[in-house]
Design a protein around this motif. Structure first.
Motif, PDB file in Angstrom:
ATOM      1  N   ARG A  57       0.853  -1.192   0.000  1.00  0.00           N
ATOM      2  CA  ARG A  57       0.000   0.000   0.000  1.00  0.00           C
ATOM      3  C   ARG A  57       0.888   1.241   0.000  1.00  0.00           C
ATOM      4  NH1 ARG A  57      -2.909  -3.712   2.950  1.00  0.00           N
ATOM      5  NH2 ARG A  57      -5.068  -3.938   2.364  1.00  0.00           N
ATOM      6  N   SER A  59       0.968   5.622  -0.333  1.00  0.00           N
ATOM      7  CA  SER A  59       0.212   6.869  -0.287  1.00  0.00           C
ATOM      8  C   SER A  59       0.092   7.403  -1.712  1.00  0.00           C
ATOM      9  CB  SER A  59       0.943   7.892   0.590  1.00  0.00           C
ATOM     10  OG  SER A  59       2.156   8.281  -0.047  1.00  0.00           O
ATOM     11  N   GLU A  61       1.071  10.188  -2.847  1.00  0.00           N
ATOM     12  CA  GLU A  61       2.370  10.787  -3.202  1.00  0.00           C
ATOM     13  C   GLU A  61       3.371   9.701  -3.619  1.00  0.00           C
ATOM     14  OE1 GLU A  61       5.931  13.115  -0.882  1.00  0.00           O
ATOM     15  OE2 GLU A  61       3.877  13.514  -0.260  1.00  0.00           O
ATOM     16  N   ASP A  62       3.415   8.612  -2.855  1.00  0.00           N
ATOM     17  CA  ASP A  62       4.335   7.519  -3.180  1.00  0.00           C
ATOM     18  C   ASP A  62       3.940   6.819  -4.478  1.00  0.00           C
ATOM     19  OD1 ASP A  62       5.942   7.989  -0.974  1.00  0.00           O
ATOM     20  OD2 ASP A  62       4.886   6.538   0.290  1.00  0.00           O
TER      21      ASP A  62
END
Length: 94
Positions: A57, A59, A61-62
């Motif tokens: 999982r 974010s 942004e990631d």
């Protein structure tokens, strides 16, 4: 063969009277023994936990960073180039 014929291990657990009543009721609703209900519930929980650990999982942004690196990978470092060269030598690749 039924699942019962494969059982070779015994597990004991302490459970509060309220929790046991809840488990008994759920087992009755499914027409199963308390033991069968508990084993099945434990297996389902174990499988779910194991599957969840295999999911990565990120974010938002990631996720964007990962996407950008896939589309525009950085140039290989000197150490990476050296490792590739060593691999070619070891495998006899031209």
């Amino acid at each position: 063969m039924t699942p019962e014929t494969h059982r070779t291990a015994r597990v004991e657990a302490r459970i509060s009277p309220d929790a046991l009543a809840l488990v008994r009721r759920a087992a009755e609703l499914q027409g199963r023994s308390v033991s069968d209900f508990m084993v099945t519930a434990a297996q389902e929980a174990a499988n779910r936990i194991i599957e969840e650990t295999n999911i990565v999982r990120l974010s938002a942004e990631d996720q964007l960073r990962f996407y950008e690196l896939l589309l525009n990978p950085p140039a290989p470092s000197a150490a990476m180039l050296k490792a590739f060269e060593r691999r070619r030598e070891l495998l006899g690749i031209e």
